[in-house]
Design a protein around this motif. Structure first.
Motif, mmCIF file in Angstrom:
data_model
loop_
_atom_site.group_PDB
_atom_site.id
_atom_site.type_symbol
_atom_site.label_atom_id
_atom_site.label_comp_id
_atom_site.label_asym_id
_atom_site.label_seq_id
_atom_site.Cartn_x
_atom_site.Cartn_y
_atom_site.Cartn_z
ATOM 1 N N PRO A 174 -12.847 1.558 -1.145
ATOM 2 C CA PRO A 174 -13.144 1.783 -2.555
ATOM 3 C C PRO A 174 -12.300 0.828 -3.406
ATOM 4 N N LEU A 175 -12.914 0.168 -4.372
ATOM 5 C CA LEU A 175 -12.187 -0.782 -5.207
ATOM 6 C C LEU A 175 -11.934 -0.253 -6.613
ATOM 7 N N ARG A 176 -13.003 0.249 -7.271
ATOM 8 C CA ARG A 176 -12.837 0.642 -8.660
ATOM 9 C C ARG A 176 -13.928 1.634 -9.058
ATOM 10 N N VAL A 177 -13.538 2.664 -9.791
ATOM 11 C CA VAL A 177 -14.499 3.571 -10.410
ATOM 12 C C VAL A 177 -14.764 3.032 -11.806
ATOM 13 N N LEU A 178 -15.995 2.620 -12.057
ATOM 14 C CA LEU A 178 -16.331 1.972 -13.328
ATOM 15 C C LEU A 178 -16.346 2.983 -14.463
ATOM 16 N N GLN A 179 -15.824 2.563 -15.604
ATOM 17 C CA GLN A 179 -15.781 3.434 -16.786
ATOM 18 C C GLN A 179 -16.969 3.114 -17.680
ATOM 19 N N THR A 180 -18.083 3.755 -17.402
ATOM 20 C CA THR A 180 -19.299 3.475 -18.155
ATOM 21 C C THR A 180 -19.193 3.950 -19.598
ATOM 22 N N ASN A 181 -18.407 4.992 -19.862
ATOM 23 C CA ASN A 181 -18.235 5.461 -21.239
ATOM 24 C C ASN A 181 -17.553 4.402 -22.084
ATOM 25 N N ALA A 212 -25.956 -10.675 -20.199
ATOM 26 C CA ALA A 212 -25.768 -9.984 -18.921
ATOM 27 C C ALA A 212 -24.327 -10.097 -18.441
ATOM 28 N N ASP A 213 -23.725 -11.275 -18.593
ATOM 29 C CA ASP A 213 -22.336 -11.456 -18.161
ATOM 30 C C ASP A 213 -21.397 -10.591 -18.989
ATOM 31 N N GLU A 214 -21.653 -10.490 -20.301
ATOM 32 C CA GLU A 214 -20.817 -9.647 -21.149
ATOM 33 C C GLU A 214 -20.968 -8.183 -20.768
ATOM 34 N N LEU A 215 -22.182 -7.784 -20.423
ATOM 35 C CA LEU A 215 -22.420 -6.407 -20.014
ATOM 36 C C LEU A 215 -21.597 -6.064 -18.780
ATOM 37 N N ARG A 216 -21.612 -6.966 -17.795
ATOM 38 C CA ARG A 216 -20.847 -6.724 -16.579
ATOM 39 C C ARG A 216 -19.350 -6.671 -16.876
ATOM 40 N N THR A 217 -18.905 -7.564 -17.766
ATOM 41 C CA THR A 217 -17.485 -7.583 -18.126
ATOM 42 C C THR A 217 -17.084 -6.287 -18.812
ATOM 43 N N LEU A 218 -17.905 -5.821 -19.745
ATOM 44 C CA LEU A 218 -17.613 -4.585 -20.451
ATOM 45 C C LEU A 218 -17.634 -3.387 -19.505
ATOM 46 N N THR A 219 -18.597 -3.383 -18.604
ATOM 47 C CA THR A 219 -18.719 -2.271 -17.665
ATOM 48 C C THR A 219 -17.494 -2.159 -16.777
ATOM 49 N N GLU A 220 -16.896 -3.319 -16.431
ATOM 50 C CA GLU A 220 -15.790 -3.319 -15.493
ATOM 51 C C GLU A 220 -14.459 -3.662 -16.160
ATOM 52 N N ALA A 221 -14.426 -3.588 -17.479
ATOM 53 C CA ALA A 221 -13.202 -3.966 -18.187
ATOM 54 C C ALA A 221 -12.038 -3.062 -17.829
ATOM 55 N N MET A 222 -12.329 -1.803 -17.582
ATOM 56 C CA MET A 222 -11.278 -0.852 -17.221
ATOM 57 C C MET A 222 -11.788 0.046 -16.100
ATOM 58 N N GLY A 223 -10.922 0.342 -15.146
ATOM 59 C CA GLY A 223 -11.305 1.231 -14.061
ATOM 60 C C GLY A 223 -10.665 2.596 -14.260
ATOM 61 N N ALA A 224 -11.418 3.644 -13.954
ATOM 62 C CA ALA A 224 -10.893 5.002 -14.079
ATOM 63 C C ALA A 224 -9.951 5.308 -12.922
ATOM 64 N N LEU A 272 -19.139 3.689 -8.268
ATOM 65 C CA LEU A 272 -18.062 3.107 -7.467
ATOM 66 C C LEU A 272 -18.383 1.666 -7.086
ATOM 67 N N LEU A 273 -17.423 0.784 -7.334
ATOM 68 C CA LEU A 273 -17.474 -0.573 -6.801
ATOM 69 C C LEU A 273 -16.677 -0.553 -5.508
ATOM 70 N N TYR A 274 -17.290 -1.006 -4.424
ATOM 71 C CA TYR A 274 -16.602 -0.891 -3.134
ATOM 72 C C TYR A 274 -17.030 -1.996 -2.172
ATOM 73 N N ILE A 275 -16.209 -2.179 -1.134
ATOM 74 C CA ILE A 275 -16.561 -3.073 -0.040
ATOM 75 C C ILE A 275 -17.363 -2.273 0.964
ATOM 76 N N ARG A 276 -18.545 -2.749 1.293
ATOM 77 C CA ARG A 276 -19.432 -2.018 2.202
ATOM 78 C C ARG A 276 -19.415 -2.651 3.590
ATOM 79 N N ASP A 277 -19.789 -1.856 4.560
ATOM 80 C CA ASP A 277 -19.927 -2.351 5.922
ATOM 81 C C ASP A 277 -21.221 -3.156 6.000
ATOM 82 N N VAL A 278 -21.139 -4.387 6.448
ATOM 83 C CA VAL A 278 -22.297 -5.275 6.544
ATOM 84 C C VAL A 278 -22.545 -5.595 8.014
ATOM 85 N N THR A 279 -23.655 -5.140 8.539
ATOM 86 C CA THR A 279 -23.989 -5.418 9.936
ATOM 87 C C THR A 279 -24.805 -6.696 10.076
ATOM 88 N N ASP A 280 -25.554 -7.053 9.030
ATOM 89 C CA ASP A 280 -26.338 -8.285 9.034
ATOM 90 C C ASP A 280 -25.474 -9.398 8.445
#
Length: 217
Positions: free
Chosen positions: A85-92, A108-120, A138-146
């Motif tokens: 687990p990396l970060r719980v995004l603060q959508t509020n 779109a880039d600003e939206l992503r920046t705002l969405t991830e500006a602070m982690g809960a 949740l932003l997280y590292i996932r298991d990648v089999t492919d």
């Protein structure tokens, strides 16, 4: 792109083995294939965890579960493919920021920046994620089999890591243990270098937009 068999054969060659395995799932019957199959999934997950590549990161809305905590407001189940687990995004926070900037179009880039500006704040207890964030994403590292998107450097690092696990069963004794230690250090360095090369702004996947923001996107 490299397959699990390719990685296994690279690992075996690092140990000086002339054996080439034909299959890991199921193993082809050779002792070498059995060793590689035993440790391949563990080596892959550790390699992904060590480096944190952009192509291993994803976002997912979490499902609430019974809250065992008297301190945290919400409890969520971790995704089944979650490695780190990396970060719980603060959508509020993002919603408030977008309201502030509502007088102009938000890119779109600003939206992503705002969405991830602070982690809960969050903790993981007994496989459950606890946080004060409602509707947690949740932003997280996932298991990648492919490994289609994996770089050649990652494949190389993974082969070294797998070789470090199978060194003992194949070489045996102190020589095998020593080879395993050396190969593991080499794997960590290769993966660290590959992770630096992978760090490119905007390279993360963005496959989820909270419902509260989607209308503005």
């Amino acid at each position: 792109m490299a397959s699990d068999v390719d990685v296994a054969n690279m690992a075996l060659s690092l140990l000086g083995s002339d054996t080439a395995v034909a299959s890991l799932y199921p193993p082809d019957g050779s002792a070498e294939a059995g060793h590689c199959q035993r440790f391949y999934a563990l080596a892959r997950r550790q390699a992904l965890e060590l480096a944190g590549f952009s192509w291993t990161k994803t976002r997912k809305a979490l499902a609430q579960v019974t809250n065992p905590s008297q301190v945290w407001t919400y409890a969520y189940a971790l995704p089944g493919d979650c490695i780190t687990p990396l970060r719980v995004l603060q959508t509020n926070f993002a919603t408030e920021a977008l309201d502030y900037y509502s007088t102009r179009v938000v890119t779109a880039d600003e939206l992503r920046t705002l969405t991830e500006a602070m982690g809960a704040d969050f903790v993981i207890e007994d496989g459950v994620l606890l946080t004060h964030e409602p509707d947690a994403v949740l932003l997280y590292i996932r298991d990648v089999t492919d490994l289609t998107k994996a770089s050649t450097a990652f494949v190389s690092g993974l082969s070294y890591l797998l070789a470090s696990f199978i060194a003992g069963p194949i070489i045996k004794g102190e020589a095998g243990a020593s080879a395993g230690r050396s190969l593991r250090e080499a794997a960590k360095q290769i993966l660290a270098d590959a992770a630096v090369q992978d760090t490119v702004p905007g390279s993360e996947s963005h496959d989820f937009i909270p419902g509260s923001l989607r209308a503005r996107y």
